[in-house]
Design an enzyme around this catalytic site. Structure first.
Site, PDB file in Angstrom:
ATOM      1  N   CYS A   1      -4.731   6.794   8.504  1.00 23.96           N
ATOM      2  CA  CYS A   1      -5.691   6.096   7.640  1.00 23.96           C
ATOM      3  C   CYS A   1      -6.276   7.124   6.672  1.00 23.96           C
ATOM      4  O   CYS A   1      -5.981   8.309   6.753  1.00 23.96           O
ATOM      5  CB  CYS A   1      -6.818   5.519   8.476  1.00 23.96           C
ATOM      6  SG  CYS A   1      -6.255   4.403   9.756  1.00 23.96           S
TER       7      CYS A   1
ATOM      8  N   ARG B   1      -1.969   6.267   2.566  1.00 24.21           N
ATOM      9  CA  ARG B   1      -2.077   6.615   3.995  1.00 24.21           C
ATOM     10  C   ARG B   1      -2.158   5.381   4.872  1.00 24.21           C
ATOM     11  O   ARG B   1      -2.066   5.458   6.099  1.00 24.21           O
ATOM     12  CB  ARG B   1      -3.301   7.503   4.221  1.00 24.21           C
ATOM     13  CG  ARG B   1      -3.308   8.792   3.426  1.00 24.21           C
ATOM     14  CD  ARG B   1      -4.635   9.514   3.547  1.00 24.21           C
ATOM     15  NE  ARG B   1      -4.853   9.969   4.889  1.00 24.21           N
ATOM     16  CZ  ARG B   1      -4.418  11.147   5.347  1.00 24.21           C
ATOM     17  NH1 ARG B   1      -3.775  11.965   4.532  1.00 24.21           N
ATOM     18  NH2 ARG B   1      -4.610  11.507   6.582  1.00 24.21           N
TER      19      ARG B   1
ATOM     20  N   TRP C   1      -4.219   2.005   8.318  1.00 21.23           N
ATOM     21  CA  TRP C   1      -2.891   1.672   8.825  1.00 21.23           C
ATOM     22  C   TRP C   1      -3.122   1.305  10.272  1.00 21.23           C
ATOM     23  O   TRP C   1      -3.541   2.135  11.078  1.00 21.23           O
ATOM     24  CB  TRP C   1      -1.935   2.859   8.693  1.00 21.23           C
ATOM     25  CG  TRP C   1      -0.554   2.548   9.168  1.00 21.23           C
ATOM     26  CD1 TRP C   1       0.286   1.580   8.698  1.00 21.23           C
ATOM     27  CD2 TRP C   1       0.152   3.195  10.224  1.00 21.23           C
ATOM     28  NE1 TRP C   1       1.470   1.597   9.392  1.00 21.23           N
ATOM     29  CE2 TRP C   1       1.417   2.569  10.322  1.00 21.23           C
ATOM     30  CE3 TRP C   1      -0.134   4.246  11.090  1.00 21.23           C
ATOM     31  CZ2 TRP C   1       2.376   2.961  11.252  1.00 21.23           C
ATOM     32  CZ3 TRP C   1       0.810   4.648  12.017  1.00 21.23           C
ATOM     33  CH2 TRP C   1       2.046   3.996  12.095  1.00 21.23           C
TER      34      TRP C   1
ATOM     35  N   ASN D   1     -10.210   8.286  10.969  1.00 20.65           N
ATOM     36  CA  ASN D   1      -8.769   8.458  10.870  1.00 20.65           C
ATOM     37  C   ASN D   1      -8.341   9.214  12.111  1.00 20.65           C
ATOM     38  O   ASN D   1      -8.857  10.292  12.398  1.00 20.65           O
ATOM     39  CB  ASN D   1      -8.380   9.257   9.621  1.00 20.65           C
ATOM     40  CG  ASN D   1      -6.884   9.623   9.647  1.00 20.65           C
ATOM     41  OD1 ASN D   1      -6.062   8.849  10.139  1.00 20.65           O
ATOM     42  ND2 ASN D   1      -6.546  10.812   9.174  1.00 20.65           N
ATOM     43  N   GLY D   2      -7.415   8.633  12.875  1.00 20.63           N
ATOM     44  CA  GLY D   2      -6.938   9.310  14.071  1.00 20.63           C
ATOM     45  C   GLY D   2      -6.797   8.308  15.207  1.00 20.63           C
ATOM     46  O   GLY D   2      -6.666   7.111  14.977  1.00 20.63           O
TER      47      GLY D   2
ATOM     48  N   GLU E   1      20.150   9.756   5.352  1.00 18.60           N
ATOM     49  CA  GLU E   1      18.916   9.765   4.543  1.00 18.60           C
ATOM     50  C   GLU E   1      18.929   8.629   3.530  1.00 18.60           C
ATOM     51  O   GLU E   1      17.917   7.943   3.324  1.00 18.60           O
ATOM     52  CB  GLU E   1      18.748  11.110   3.848  1.00 18.60           C
ATOM     53  CG  GLU E   1      17.662  11.161   2.790  1.00 18.60           C
ATOM     54  CD  GLU E   1      16.268  10.781   3.278  1.00 18.60           C
ATOM     55  OE1 GLU E   1      16.050  10.706   4.511  1.00 18.60           O
ATOM     56  OE2 GLU E   1      15.406  10.501   2.434  1.00 18.60           O
TER      57      GLU E   1
ATOM     58  N   LYS F   1      16.180   5.615   3.144  1.00 13.86           N
ATOM     59  CA  LYS F   1      15.471   5.396   1.877  1.00 13.86           C
ATOM     60  C   LYS F   1      15.566   3.945   1.458  1.00 13.86           C
ATOM     61  O   LYS F   1      14.584   3.314   1.088  1.00 13.86           O
ATOM     62  CB  LYS F   1      16.088   6.298   0.804  1.00 13.86           C
ATOM     63  CG  LYS F   1      15.154   6.769  -0.256  1.00 13.86           C
ATOM     64  CD  LYS F   1      13.869   7.336   0.299  1.00 13.86           C
ATOM     65  CE  LYS F   1      14.124   8.449   1.274  1.00 13.86           C
ATOM     66  NZ  LYS F   1      13.096   8.666   2.266  1.00 13.86           N
TER      67      LYS F   1
ATOM     68  N   GLU G   1      13.700   1.395   3.948  1.00 10.77           N
ATOM     69  CA  GLU G   1      12.227   1.437   4.056  1.00 10.77           C
ATOM     70  C   GLU G   1      11.538   0.893   2.806  1.00 10.77           C
ATOM     71  O   GLU G   1      10.362   0.526   2.872  1.00 10.77           O
ATOM     72  CB  GLU G   1      11.726   2.834   4.373  1.00 10.77           C
ATOM     73  CG  GLU G   1      11.876   3.858   3.277  1.00 10.77           C
ATOM     74  CD  GLU G   1      11.218   5.194   3.672  1.00 10.77           C
ATOM     75  OE1 GLU G   1      10.175   5.200   4.336  1.00 10.77           O
ATOM     76  OE2 GLU G   1      11.779   6.218   3.296  1.00 10.77           O
TER      77      GLU G   1
ATOM     78  N   HIS H   1      35.779   2.549  15.537  1.00 10.93           N
ATOM     79  CA  HIS H   1      35.394   2.539  16.964  1.00 10.93           C
ATOM     80  C   HIS H   1      34.330   1.498  17.241  1.00 10.93           C
ATOM     81  O   HIS H   1      33.501   1.667  18.137  1.00 10.93           O
ATOM     82  CB  HIS H   1      34.917   3.940  17.373  1.00 10.93           C
ATOM     83  CG  HIS H   1      35.993   4.968  17.232  1.00 10.93           C
ATOM     84  ND1 HIS H   1      37.049   5.061  18.112  1.00 10.93           N
ATOM     85  CD2 HIS H   1      36.215   5.892  16.270  1.00 10.93           C
ATOM     86  CE1 HIS H   1      37.863   6.034  17.706  1.00 10.93           C
ATOM     87  NE2 HIS H   1      37.383   6.555  16.603  1.00 10.93           N
TER      88      HIS H   1
ATOM     89  N   LYS I   1       2.187   6.887   4.965  1.00  3.99           N
ATOM     90  CA  LYS I   1       2.803   8.110   4.455  1.00  3.99           C
ATOM     91  C   LYS I   1       3.085   9.115   5.564  1.00  3.99           C
ATOM     92  O   LYS I   1       4.074   9.809   5.538  1.00  3.99           O
ATOM     93  CB  LYS I   1       1.898   8.763   3.415  1.00  3.99           C
ATOM     94  CG  LYS I   1       2.501   9.995   2.755  1.00  3.99           C
ATOM     95  CD  LYS I   1       3.826   9.694   2.110  1.00  3.99           C
ATOM     96  CE  LYS I   1       4.501  10.929   1.533  1.00  3.99           C
ATOM     97  NZ  LYS I   1       5.890  10.648   1.123  1.00  3.99           N
TER      98      LYS I   1
HETATM   99  C1  AGP Z   1      10.448   8.960   4.759  1.00  3.66           C
HETATM  100  O1  AGP Z   1      10.708   8.353   3.524  1.00  3.66           O
HETATM  101  C2  AGP Z   1       9.331   8.299   5.517  1.00  3.66           C
HETATM  102  N1  AGP Z   1       8.149   8.220   4.753  1.00  3.66           N
HETATM  103  C3  AGP Z   1       9.115   8.912   6.873  1.00  3.66           C
HETATM  104  O2  AGP Z   1      10.344   8.853   7.558  1.00  3.66           O
HETATM  105  C4  AGP Z   1       8.629  10.371   6.874  1.00  3.66           C
HETATM  106  O3  AGP Z   1       9.658  11.213   6.400  1.00  3.66           O
HETATM  107  C5  AGP Z   1       8.279  10.750   8.309  1.00  3.66           C
HETATM  108  O4  AGP Z   1       7.240   9.928   8.738  1.00  3.66           O
HETATM  109  C6  AGP Z   1       7.882  12.225   8.462  1.00  3.66           C
HETATM  110  O5  AGP Z   1       6.723  12.475   7.727  1.00  3.66           O
HETATM  111  P1  AGP Z   1       6.306  14.016   7.544  1.00  3.66           P
HETATM  112  O6  AGP Z   1       7.400  14.679   6.757  1.00  3.66           O
HETATM  113  O7  AGP Z   1       4.992  13.975   6.815  1.00  3.66           O
HETATM  114  O8  AGP Z   1       6.175  14.626   8.917  1.00  3.66           O
END
Ligand code: AGP
Length: 624
Positions: A2, A27, A74, A100-101, A499, A503, A506, A522, A619
């Site tokens: 958050c 966040r 969040w 936050n936490g 990757e 991308k 998400e 397989h 994030k």
């Molecule tokens: C990637 O596009 C995502 N936002 C997510 O997988 C992110 O890479 C992951 O949560 C790790 O975050 P960080 O690099 O801040 O540790």
């Protein structure tokens, strides 16, 4: 995770809090809220959904408050709802708190408070925090709290005889956090303190900003850049309060801290959209610059030379752990290290690494990659490595993070603030840092490499000159309505496919799966049918023939292949061909990933989705 923000000054607080919350919205954006002291009244406004819902509600009012706290959420405990939205208050509406936490022992505390007659309106750990602090503030004396609230409500001010001293408030706050387990950054308003925001912090980030005639608190530096560039990073178990002309910070023993503010050179435009439509679009374009600035910064501060060469001597063992895109950058590093240095690399998702009893010892070297430096699972792995006597190295993109504070060495990336939830420029910056790390290990071990950092720079510069927009827009239009899309590749191309699949999924919510091309037959080939979309990556010269076999096998099932490759001779064999510049095989990530990031972005936008704030995501995941 958050975002929290606090302000105490002489200017209108609410517009300023909203501005800062908009910079923190990446966040978490399930709900948002604000609390302010207005003529003795403690007022709270909350809205579910994006921040604009709260801003639209408040814009009809002129609120004279000059002291306020705000939150963007969040959801971790309890669904996104008004009841669960922050700020949370105690039963007499004497205090309001944002957090936050995660309060790990909140159920025990909640049970104990319920046993004393305290009731709860939400499912959150934060409401427990608020009521636990309030309980301690009034020495577990509900009558006193009731009287304080009533007297205060009657006289609309707090007569000194009833005013609880700041010293007592800080003592109650210290007692409260000493009983709490988990991570927290909290900001608190208390009735009767028109100009004071109280705070405390452990593990979750909290930044103190010094403005001309005020102080501010926020979860990260970019949120305050519009108001100051002077910051103090609040440390674990520090607490205190801000007033318009003064910030008071105390250590865990309530000893006052001498505050040394450091200037930060992030220009405000780095956290503004400029001429772009979304931060994801902007940050993809900033990818090349992120690589160049990361390489140059690592060189300038001699970050690698600070890592003792002897840790790479003899029978050292190498481990990489991270989450999401950061892990995917680690996969590329593993491939390059094993392929060129012939050194085995253990790699795992942080959420797996920490529970698999990893084989760590004092010869272990652990690389922890994290854009935010806040990801809970990655931080826990760093703590595990430390306890095992391993040497730990952080690769982070944010200054003064918890991950950096735990690890022995830092290789910083310099992508600048990455706002979009989908990581793009930070991924490339992480690759630059990892390739630099590989060159350092190779130099120490006298092993020749197929690439140099200059060739890394040249590959991104070369790729940056290519305009992919027309080709990618056409492909995006053709595949955006598919429910499933498969990515295939071999060797390093497979890790790039992993990757690329993350991308796309998400930001577009399309189910995407990456497969080693050789694995298709397989099992997964059963999923491939007429018109299925398969995105293939082929950058490795030695794998052309093998990949061509896979292309034929997929074509024979009537599927449509979209190939990203420098080898134009393959164009006749596929449905769509996206040409990428030819670079040394080991530098493929720096040439092929950008068009795949653009594809993800274009598809999200074509589906009218918000690529910067995908549903259910945040994030950085600061909870396990
Ligand atoms: C990637 O596009 C995502 N936002 C997510 O997988 C992110 O890479 C992951 O949560 C790790 O975050 P960080 O690099 O801040 O540790």
């Amino acid at each position: 995770m958050c975002g929290i923000v606090g302000y105490s000054g002489y200017l209108l607080a609410v517009p300023r809090i909203l501005n800062c919350l908009s910079a923190l919205e990446y966040r978490g954006y399930d709900s948002s809220g604000i609390a302010y002291l207005n003529g003795g009244k403690l007022e709270v406004a909350k809205r579910v959904g994006k921040l604009e819902n709260l801003a639209n509600h408040l814009k009809t009012k002129t609120i004279p408050a000059s002291c306020a706290i705000g939150h963007t959420r969040w959801a971790t405990h309890g669904e996104p709802s008004i009841e669960n939205a922050h700020p949370h208050t105690d039963e007499n509406n004497v205090i309001a708190l944002v957090h936050n936490g995660i309060l790990e022992n909140y159920t025990d505390i909640k049970k104990s408070l319920e046993g004393k007659g305290v009731t709860f309106y939400s499912e959150t750990d934060t409401e427990v925090f608020a009521k636990f602090f309030s309980w301690n503030l009034f020495d577990e004396n509900p009558e006193l709290k009731e009287y304080y609230a009533k007297y205060y409500a009657m006289h609309n001010t707090v007569h000194n005889t009833f005013k609880i001293s700041k010293k007592r408030i800080i003592k109650a706050l210290k007692h409260t956090i000493s009983m709490c387990e988990g991570a927290f950054a909290i900001a608190i308003l208390i009735k009767g303190y028109e100009d004071t925001v109280f705070f405390a912090k452990r593990k979750s980030p909290l930044i103190l900003g010094k403005c001309d005639e005020s102080f501010m608190l926020a979860s990260d530096i970019p949120a305050l850049l519009g108001y100051t560039n002077k910051f103090y990073t609040i440390d674990d178990d520090e607490l205190g309060f801000i007033e318009p002309d003064k910030a008071s910070v105390f250590d865990v023993n309530l000893k006052p801290k001498k505050l040394k503010f450091h200037n930060v050179s992030i220009a405000p435009e780095q956290v503004m959209l400029g001429e772009y439509h979304h931060f994801m679009e902007k940050e993809i374009e900033e990818g090349a610059g992120s690589v160049l600035s990361t390489i140059s910064r690592i060189e300038k501060i001699r970050a690698l030379e600070k890592i003792p060469a002897q840790i790479f001597s003899g029978d050292f063992n190498l481990h990489i752990s991270a989450c999401g895109t950061a892990l995917n950058a680690g996969l590329i590093a593993k491939y390059i290290i094993e392929n060129q240095l012939r050194i085995p690399v253990d790699i795992d998702y942080a959420s797996e690494f920490r529970y698999k009893k990893p084989l760590l010892n004092n010869k272990s070297v652990c690389l922890f990659i994290s854009q935010s430096g806040e990801t809970a699972d990655t931080i826990s792995c760093a703590e595990l490595a430390k306890s095992a006597g391993a040497t730990s190295i952080a690769i982070t993109n944010v200054a003064a993070t918890r991950l950096e504070s735990i690890t022995d060495y830092l290789i910083p990336t310099s992508a600048g603030p990455e706002i979009a939830v989908a990581s793009t420029k930070a991924y490339l910056a992480q690759l630059a840092a990892l390739y630099d790390f590989v060159t350092y290990v190779a130099k120490n071990k006298g092993i020749p490499l197929e690439f140099s950092m200059d060739s890394v720079k040249n590959s991104v510069i070369k790729n940056n000159g290519v305009d992919y927009s027309v080709q990618i827009r056409e492909v995006a239009g053709l595949i955006k309505d598919y429910e499933s899309i498969y990515f295939i590749g071999r060797g390093i191309d497979y890790f790039l496919a992993v990757e690329s699949a993350l991308k796309l999924k998400e930001v577009s919510y399309i189910h995407c799966e990456a497969l080693p091309a050789g694995e298709l037959k397989h099992g997964s080939l059963a999923l491939i049918k007429q018109d299925s979309i398969v995105i293939a990556l082929l950058t490795q010269s030695a794998l052309i023939e093998k990949m061509l076999n896979n292309i034929h096998e997929i074509n024979s099932r009537g599927a449509k292949i979209i190939l990203f490759s420098p080898f134009t001779e393959l164009k006749p064999f596929v449905f769509k061909f996206i040409e990428v510049p030819k670079v040394n095989d080991s530098l493929a990530p720096f040439s092929v990933i950008k068009p795949l990031q653009i594809l993800a972005y274009k598809i999200a936008v074509s589906k009218n989705l918000d690529p910067d704030k995908p549903r259910n995501l945040a994030k950085s995941v600061t909870v396990e």
